[in-house]
Design a protein around this motif. Structure first.
Motif, mmCIF file in Angstrom:
data_model
loop_
_atom_site.group_PDB
_atom_site.id
_atom_site.type_symbol
_atom_site.label_atom_id
_atom_site.label_comp_id
_atom_site.label_asym_id
_atom_site.label_seq_id
_atom_site.Cartn_x
_atom_site.Cartn_y
_atom_site.Cartn_z
ATOM 1 N N UNK A 46 -20.321 -48.904 9.586
ATOM 2 C CA UNK A 46 -20.949 -47.600 9.357
ATOM 3 C C UNK A 46 -22.353 -47.753 8.803
ATOM 4 N N UNK A 47 -22.593 -48.878 8.134
ATOM 5 C CA UNK A 47 -23.933 -49.134 7.594
ATOM 6 C C UNK A 47 -24.945 -49.517 8.658
ATOM 7 N N UNK A 48 -24.455 -49.822 9.866
ATOM 8 C CA UNK A 48 -25.357 -50.162 10.963
ATOM 9 C C UNK A 48 -25.837 -48.876 11.638
ATOM 10 N N UNK A 49 -27.119 -48.771 11.984
ATOM 11 C CA UNK A 49 -27.622 -47.541 12.628
ATOM 12 C C UNK A 49 -26.912 -47.203 13.937
ATOM 13 N N UNK A 103 -23.804 -48.273 14.792
ATOM 14 C CA UNK A 103 -22.350 -48.277 14.681
ATOM 15 C C UNK A 103 -21.701 -49.287 15.609
ATOM 16 N N UNK A 104 -20.741 -48.812 16.422
ATOM 17 C CA UNK A 104 -20.036 -49.701 17.353
ATOM 18 C C UNK A 104 -20.958 -50.270 18.436
ATOM 19 N N UNK A 105 -22.105 -49.643 18.654
ATOM 20 C CA UNK A 105 -23.025 -50.112 19.699
ATOM 21 C C UNK A 105 -24.004 -51.153 19.174
ATOM 22 N N UNK A 106 -23.806 -51.594 17.949
ATOM 23 C CA UNK A 106 -24.666 -52.639 17.387
ATOM 24 C C UNK A 106 -24.533 -53.927 18.197
ATOM 25 N N UNK A 107 -25.674 -54.522 18.536
ATOM 26 C CA UNK A 107 -25.674 -55.745 19.342
ATOM 27 C C UNK A 107 -25.151 -56.930 18.533
ATOM 28 N N UNK A 108 -24.314 -57.735 19.199
ATOM 29 C CA UNK A 108 -23.799 -58.973 18.611
ATOM 30 C C UNK A 108 -24.347 -60.138 19.435
ATOM 31 N N UNK A 109 -24.964 -61.094 18.751
ATOM 32 C CA UNK A 109 -25.511 -62.260 19.442
ATOM 33 C C UNK A 109 -24.377 -63.197 19.854
ATOM 34 N N UNK A 110 -24.690 -64.126 20.750
ATOM 35 C CA UNK A 110 -23.690 -65.097 21.191
ATOM 36 C C UNK A 110 -23.170 -65.885 20.001
ATOM 37 N N UNK A 111 -21.844 -65.912 19.844
ATOM 38 C CA UNK A 111 -21.238 -66.602 18.712
ATOM 39 C C UNK A 111 -21.248 -65.788 17.432
ATOM 40 N N UNK A 112 -21.794 -64.567 17.486
ATOM 41 C CA UNK A 112 -21.847 -63.716 16.289
ATOM 42 C C UNK A 112 -22.778 -64.245 15.229
ATOM 43 N N UNK A 113 -23.872 -64.896 15.672
ATOM 44 C CA UNK A 113 -24.789 -65.519 14.711
ATOM 45 C C UNK A 113 -25.624 -64.508 13.935
ATOM 46 N N UNK A 114 -25.657 -63.255 14.377
ATOM 47 C CA UNK A 114 -26.455 -62.253 13.662
ATOM 48 C C UNK A 114 -25.639 -61.443 12.660
ATOM 49 N N UNK A 115 -24.402 -61.883 12.377
ATOM 50 C CA UNK A 115 -23.602 -61.276 11.298
ATOM 51 C C UNK A 115 -23.102 -62.401 10.406
ATOM 52 N N UNK A 116 -22.699 -62.050 9.194
ATOM 53 C CA UNK A 116 -22.261 -63.069 8.238
ATOM 54 C C UNK A 116 -20.879 -63.601 8.619
ATOM 55 N N UNK A 117 -20.499 -64.717 7.958
ATOM 56 C CA UNK A 117 -19.191 -65.308 8.229
ATOM 57 C C UNK A 117 -18.048 -64.365 7.895
#
Length: 756
Positions: free
Chosen positions: A631-634, A636-650
């Motif tokens: 919800x904190x993402x502008x 929401x569910x359409x937030x882009x995820x990089x390959x391997x999820x490198x743009x989000x924390x562990x």
């Protein structure tokens, strides 16, 4: 390569049509030297006269030529000529073309005459025309030393030749009125001398006679010559156009076939890899599988494209060129044979040297991909330890080794073109030298020699094209073997021929019965005689020291590995008797390492359930404690995820992985140390939500934290692959030393007592 031939079957018609087009193209290209020969021999030297049968001839000359032919030849000649008189309907048309028609009749060669008839009459008519020329102008023919006629006046067997050769004598009438025996003797003597004259010389002398006839009938010899050359030129342009169209068609079909085969190979290799268990994955490095799916298949694709366009074309061109060359001049065929032997010898030596190098190149490509992949994936670790120089050197060493092998192959093959050009020039020089002597002896025409040179060049070029393919064939062969190695790898996991139905009375029950497991090739088991039951609505936890086999044990449930001994039952059925798709449909598996795919948060969550509603997604995220940061993402569910999820924390990656499994709404959930990246508060809230929202599911948790699993209904304690304890937290603290040691290493005695 042969093992992959089944992938060509869907394109068999494209291949057949390609070969047909190649045959047409080869015939077109190899007919051009023949036309060039005609331009030189007939268009330039003979003034546009292609054979010894004139297109038009005066009636009296026709009768003379016909007189010296055999009876059957006379009949054939009459069948292909039409007599033009004033009574003919086409008289006016022919009169404009042949001015002689005002004075006398002519014979015109019919259109579309069978070439076989013309060829059969050509030599006989040529000899007859020479005889007529001799009769019409005996002094001129004698000066050319073509005939040695006895002119002794005392000869009783022949007519007085001195009288016959006088300018006032009608020699044809004398010969015609000779006694039959004398006439035959005279003509046989002339024919015997004509037999010693080469055919090319006969054609040239006959050509002179025909040119004289054309002048007499009123034809412009320059127009005859230019018309012939223009006609041949137009034919050559048309043939060149057909050849170009065929080349384009072959290029299209070859590209389509190669792309289709590559697509099918990539699909099958990917599907095969997808069906691998962890055992098969361990046989191939990830970098090697990537190379096989990309680089190796590209090599096959390039080989098919070039193979259909060159490898198939070159032999066709070579064979037809050899046949044309032999028909052009058999006396110089030994030159072609010598060139072919030299080229084949060099090609065999080349093949034996470069093939081992190509095998090494593919292995080095694997290694280079491996080093590059490790450097990219481990970049943070490399920087943290300051080993950039070491990694650069490791990559550079591998890169240099690969470069040296490529340079060796390319440098060796670099000599191919100069060698072929040397052979080509030497062959050309040899043909000119031998051909010049034959031209001097009147056994070969200039145009035929030029055509033979062109055929020889085409033959050498065919072998050059084949040798160029040798650069690709060995490498593609290695690639094909590597691809086939993946495709032919036997699968450890196989679906049963007949699937057994689930027992609804045992829904959600997971039971291990005397299960043992050993990795293929290992001498010892990593799991020994495992027995326990995980029931529906209960949480079963698995703990143990590092390397005790916890993850391996839970990976046996979805058949990521196959149990070596014993049985694993789900819903009362042995998992080996269940289709893998149906088995895994019952399980929500969350691996130790949270893996996300490139896309959006929604697309990653929908891996669990396709077309899940927003309500289902939010519910799963609420349980996984992921809703807050989404919800904190502008977007929401359409937030882009990089390959391997490198743009989000562990931690975010792990919570999204948990939510993805929960969206599936499975009967059994396996958490393989899936809470390791979560803080204690999030861990506690997540477990509480799981217990509340997934109360009807069977929960199996692998964890390192005692606090995560101490409230589980059943805790399995593993040590060195064996169950050393089973029960609740309180029971295990009392009767399992291994569990007690793990608990006390993480919690104080007071915390342990409070939780009991």
């Amino acid at each position: 390569m042969i093992k992959l031939r089944k992938y060509l079957k869907p394109f068999i018609f494209s291949i057949i049509f390609s070969i047909v087009f190649l045959l047409i193209q080869a015939n077109c290209e190899l007919s051009l030297p023949d036309y060039m020969s005609k331009i030189v021999d007939y268009g330039i030297q003979n003034g546009g006269i292609e054979n010894n049968l004139p297109n038009v001839i005066r009636e009296n000359e026709y009768e003379k030529v016909k007189f010296f032919l055999e009876e059957n030849e006379q009949q054939q000649l009459d069948s292909i000529y039409s007599k033009i008189t004033k009574e003919n309907s086409d008289y006016d048309k022919y009169k404009k073309e042949y001015s002689i028609l005002e004075k006398e009749n002519v014979y015109v060669l019919k259109n579309n005459v069978n070439k076989d008839i013309i060829n059969s009459l050509d030599l006989a008519v040529g000899k007859s025309e020479i005889i007529v020329s001799f009769i019409d102008n005996p002094e001129k023919m004698q000066k050319q030393n073509l005939f040695d006629i006895d002119t002794n006046e005392g000869d009783n067997k022949t007519a007085d030749m001195s009288l016959m050769m006088s300018s006032n004598t009608d020699m044809f009438s004398l010969i015609k009125n000779m006694p039959k025996e004398n006439r035959y003797e005279f003509l046989n003597k002339i024919n015997s001398q004509l037999d010693n004259i080469p055919e090319t010389s006969i054609s040239q002398i006959a050509c002179t006679y025909i040119k004289g006839e054309y002048q007499q009938v009123g034809l412009n010899l320059e127009n005859v010559q230019s018309s012939y050359i223009l006609n041949i030129g137009i034919k050559m342009l048309l043939i060149a156009f057909i050849s170009a169209v065929c080349a384009i068609a072959v290029g299209f079909l070859a590209s389509r076939t190669a792309a289709g085969v590559a697509r099918a190979l990539r699909k099958d290799v990917f599907a095969k890899v997808e069906s691998f268990s962890n055992v098969e994955f361990n046989k191939f490095a990830v970098s090697s599988l990537i190379t096989r799916t990309t680089n190796d298949i590209t090599q096959i694709q390039m080989l098919i494209v070039m193979g259909l366009r060159i490898l198939c074309y070159a032999p066709i061109m070579g064979v037809i060129a050899i046949m044309k060359a032999l028909s052009s001049s058999t006396s110089m065929s030994w030159i072609i044979l010598l060139a072919v032997i030299v080229i084949l010898g060099f090609m065999m030596i080349s093949f034996s040297i470069v093939l081992p190098r190509f095998k090494k190149i593919q292995k080095l490509t694997d290694k280079l991909n491996l080093v590059a992949r490790e450097n990219l994936s481990g970049l943070m670790v490399i920087r943290a330890f300051g080993t950039e120089d070491f990694e650069e050197k490791r990559f550079d060493d591998t890169n240099k080794t690969l470069t040296k092998n490529n340079l060796f192959v390319n440098r060796f093959m670099m000599f191919l073109m100069p060698f072929m050009m040397l052979v080509m020039n030497l062959v050309q020089l040899l043909i000119v030298w031998v051909g010049a002597n034959q031209i001097e002896a009147s056994t070969l025409q200039v145009g035929d020699m030029m055509a033979f040179i062109q055929y020889a060049m085409q033959i050498i070029m065919a072998f050059l094209m084949i040798s160029m393919m040798f650069i690709m064939v060995p490498r593609a062969s290695v690639s094909a073997n590597r691809i086939n190695e993946v495709l032919q790898t036997p699968l450890e996991l196989k679906d049963p021929k007949e699937e057994k139905p689930f027992d609804d009375n045992k829904k959600g029950v997971v039971k291990f019965k005397n299960v043992s497991f050993a990795y293929p090739g290992a001498s010892e088991y990593v799991l020994h005689n495992i027995n326990f039951t995980a029931s529906k609505g209960e949480t079963t936890a698995i703990v143990g020291s590092t390397g005790s086999g916890k993850s391996t044990l839970v990976q046996l449930i979805p058949r990521l590995f196959e149990a070596s001994k014993g049985e694993i039952l789900i819903d009362g059925v042995n998992i080996k008797d269940i289709n893998q798709a149906h088995l895994r449909d019952k399980i929500g598996y969350i691996p130790q390492k949270g893996v996300l795919f490139k896309g959006t948060i929604r697309s990653n969550l929908e891996y669990g359930k396709e077309n899940a509603t927003d309500e289902e997604l939010w519910k799963a995220c609420d349980i996984a404690q992921a809703s807050e940061f989404i919800k904190g993402k502008p977007d929401g569910f359409e937030t882009e995820i990089a390959s391997g999820g490198t743009n989000v924390s562990g931690g975010q990656r792990q919570r999204l992985s948990i939510a993805r499994a929960i969206v599936k709404n499975a009967e059994i959930y396996i958490f393989d140390d899936s809470f390791s990246a979560l803080d204690f508060k999030t861990d506690k809230n997540l477990r509480s939500a799981i217990n509340k929202e997934l109360s009807d599911a069977t929960i199996i948790i692998v964890a390192q934290r005692i606090s995560t699993i101490m409230h589980a209904k059943q805790i399995i304690v593993l040590d060195d692959g064996e169950i050393v304890g089973k029960g609740t937290h309180k029971e295990l603290m009392q009767n399992c030393e291994v569990y007690k040691e793990i608990a006390l290493s993480q919690l104080s005695e007071e915390e342990v007592r409070n939780n009991e």
